[in-house]
Design an enzyme around this catalytic site. Structure first.
Site, PDB file in Angstrom:
ATOM      1  N   GLU A  90       0.894  -1.158  -0.164  1.00  0.00           N
ATOM      2  CA  GLU A  90       0.199   0.037  -0.161  1.00  0.00           C
ATOM      3  C   GLU A  90       0.963   1.264   0.069  1.00  0.00           C
ATOM      4  OE1 GLU A  90      -4.208  -1.326   1.778  1.00  0.00           O
ATOM      5  OE2 GLU A  90      -2.910  -0.583   3.251  1.00  0.00           O
ATOM      6  N   CYS A 103       3.459   8.610   0.951  1.00  0.00           N
ATOM      7  CA  CYS A 103       4.015   7.770   2.087  1.00  0.00           C
ATOM      8  C   CYS A 103       4.141   6.438   1.274  1.00  0.00           C
ATOM      9  CB  CYS A 103       2.841   7.421   2.997  1.00  0.00           C
ATOM     10  SG  CYS A 103       3.366   6.466   4.512  1.00  0.00           S
ATOM     11  N   CYS A 110       6.546  -6.829   7.584  1.00  0.00           N
ATOM     12  CA  CYS A 110       7.322  -6.108   8.659  1.00  0.00           C
ATOM     13  C   CYS A 110       7.877  -6.964   9.728  1.00  0.00           C
ATOM     14  CB  CYS A 110       6.827  -4.809   8.952  1.00  0.00           C
ATOM     15  SG  CYS A 110       7.829  -3.807  10.343  1.00  0.00           S
ATOM     16  N   CYS A 114       5.636  -3.570  16.027  1.00  0.00           N
ATOM     17  CA  CYS A 114       5.142  -2.793  16.947  1.00  0.00           C
ATOM     18  C   CYS A 114       3.505  -2.912  17.146  1.00  0.00           C
ATOM     19  CB  CYS A 114       5.212  -1.204  16.142  1.00  0.00           C
ATOM     20  SG  CYS A 114       7.039  -0.962  16.086  1.00  0.00           S
ATOM     21  N   CYS A 117       0.669  -0.727  15.241  1.00  0.00           N
ATOM     22  CA  CYS A 117       0.746  -0.597  13.902  1.00  0.00           C
ATOM     23  C   CYS A 117       0.278  -1.899  13.010  1.00  0.00           C
ATOM     24  CB  CYS A 117       2.201  -0.566  13.314  1.00  0.00           C
ATOM     25  SG  CYS A 117       2.415  -0.440  11.460  1.00  0.00           S
ATOM     26  N   GLY A 157       6.827  -1.902   6.563  1.00  0.00           N
ATOM     27  CA  GLY A 157       8.092  -2.001   6.624  1.00  0.00           C
ATOM     28  C   GLY A 157       8.901  -1.158   7.412  1.00  0.00           C
ATOM     29  N   SER A 189      11.644   7.506   8.305  1.00  0.00           N
ATOM     30  CA  SER A 189      11.348   6.980   9.716  1.00  0.00           C
ATOM     31  C   SER A 189      11.767   5.587  10.292  1.00  0.00           C
ATOM     32  CB  SER A 189       9.913   6.964   9.839  1.00  0.00           C
ATOM     33  OG  SER A 189       9.445   6.654  11.092  1.00  0.00           O
ATOM     34  N   SER A 212      10.620   6.999  15.544  1.00  0.00           N
ATOM     35  CA  SER A 212       9.405   6.719  16.416  1.00  0.00           C
ATOM     36  C   SER A 212       9.850   6.109  17.762  1.00  0.00           C
ATOM     37  CB  SER A 212       8.996   5.117  15.760  1.00  0.00           C
ATOM     38  OG  SER A 212       8.204   5.726  14.442  1.00  0.00           O
ATOM     39  N   ASN A 288      -4.195   5.517  16.112  1.00  0.00           N
ATOM     40  CA  ASN A 288      -5.532   5.217  15.365  1.00  0.00           C
ATOM     41  C   ASN A 288      -5.590   3.823  15.724  1.00  0.00           C
ATOM     42  OD1 ASN A 288      -5.987   7.238  13.269  1.00  0.00           O
ATOM     43  ND2 ASN A 288      -3.643   7.108  12.719  1.00  0.00           N
ATOM     44  N   CYS A 331      -1.881   7.052   9.862  1.00  0.00           N
ATOM     45  CA  CYS A 331      -0.682   6.538  10.331  1.00  0.00           C
ATOM     46  C   CYS A 331      -1.126   5.335  10.995  1.00  0.00           C
ATOM     47  CB  CYS A 331      -0.066   7.736  11.398  1.00  0.00           C
ATOM     48  SG  CYS A 331       1.731   7.075  12.035  1.00  0.00           S
TER      49      CYS A 331
END
Length: 339
Positions: A90, A103, A110, A114, A117, A157, A189, A212, A288, A331
């Site tokens: 995406e 983005c 990944c 986290c 996420c 990722g 990031s 992060s 989110n 995010c």
């Protein structure tokens, strides 16, 4: 076959030299790829038919297919791209008054795990090549007819887990004969892979480094971000200080505010202690909610109170504008859904 977008200009010149072609042909190809954004070698009309046929035999254009496209009420567009091997990623286009930002994803899946996420739910499959990273920008510009002015490596990722390809992509994106997007308009990031922060400092690319952080002590951060067990806060922040000393560039710290977890006044006080004296900026992110996620968004009042407290005590802090939440493009929400 090899993706022609994986090559730097000098690398492509060498490839063409081995074919018996003049180096300026590589510059012509770059013009077609990154300025004209053609989708086939046949469109490169100032190359001989023989050279075009040779290119078709040895290289692909790495031209992604759009599997799905969703547009938010705020103008944000989320793309699901077929990366031509049965996998998908995406990519998100965000529109601001100062220009269009994209983005991009750097991996298929990944490894970081986290807890806030959505990409955590995607098994890691492979790294994206530099050409596949660049293709996300090209395909969005082709689809919209709009220029991308800012690039953020914050999609699916961990960019520093694919360091070599990400740096190569940045160099191509920045190259005057490539996409010619200024390095200061590129943000990368990381969840905190400390050795790569030192490598980027040595590379001295004038892009923006975003860290992060999301918590102010090791217990809380390790619960949110397993990478902290390998590179704890003290080690991470020392790498950040060394990066600033080496490059004289400001670091952006990302801090996602989760209700009753890391959004208390005591967290703000501790954050000030951690960052005091550093050339930095804090980007507060309203967390989110994700499927099966354990964290929920802090209240708007609490987020503003947190921001104001940081600003009042010498830490520049802003709240990230929420874009694309209604299409799961905000995010932490990217996860390559095909539905």
């Amino acid at each position: 076959m090899k993706n022609i977008k994986d090559y730097h200009l000098e690398e492509l010149k060498q490839e063409l030299k081995e074919m018996g072609e003049k180096p300026f042909r590589a510059e012509q190809i770059f013009q077609w790829l990154y300025n004209e954004k053609v989708e086939t070698f046949d469109e490169m009309t100032n190359l001989s038919l023989e050279l075009r046929e040779t290119l078709k035999k040895h290289y692909t254009m790495g031209d992604f297919h759009i599997l799905k496209k969703q547009e938010s009420k705020d103008g944000t567009i989320k793309y699901l791209f077929d990366v031509l091997d049965g996998n998908a990623i995406e990519t998100v286009l965000m529109r601001y008054h100062h220009g269009n930002s994209i983005c991009v994803s750097s991996q298929i899946g990944c490894k970081m795990g986290c807890k806030f996420c959505a990409s955590t739910g995607i098994p890691f499959i492979r790294n994206l090549s530099s050409g596949e990273i660049i293709e996300q920008i090209i395909k969005v510009e082709q689809d919209t007819g709009e220029r991308i002015s800012n690039v953020v490596f914050m999609g699916i990722g961990e960019p520093f887990d694919n360091y070599e390809n990400v740096v190569k992509a940045i160099e191509q994106i920045n190259h005057p004969k490539g996409l010619n997007i200024g390095a200061r308009h590129i943000s990368i990031s990381t969840s905190g892979l400390v050795p790569k922060i030192y490598e980027l400092a040595e590379k001295n690319i004038p892009c923006t480094l975003s860290i992060s952080l999301h918590a102010t002590n090791n217990e809380k951060r390790s619960n949110m971000m397993p990478v902290n067990r390998t590179y704890p806060i003290e080690e991470l922040l020392q790498a950040c200080r060394d990066y600033i000393a080496k490059t004289n560039r400001r670091i952006s710290f990302e801090y996602a505010l989760a209700k009753d977890n890391n959004d208390h006044l005591e967290d703000a006080k501790q954050l000030i202690k951690l960052l005091k004296g550093m050339l930095c900026h804090v980007n507060l992110i309203p967390i989110n909610k994700i499927e099966n996620g354990q964290y929920s968004k802090s209240s708007n009042e609490n987020i503003m109170r947190f921001r104001d407290y940081l600003n009042e005590h010498g830490i520049v802090a802003t709240i990230r504008r929420e874009l694309g939440a209604d299409i799961e493009a905000a995010c932490g929400q990217l996860r390559r859904k095909n539905r």
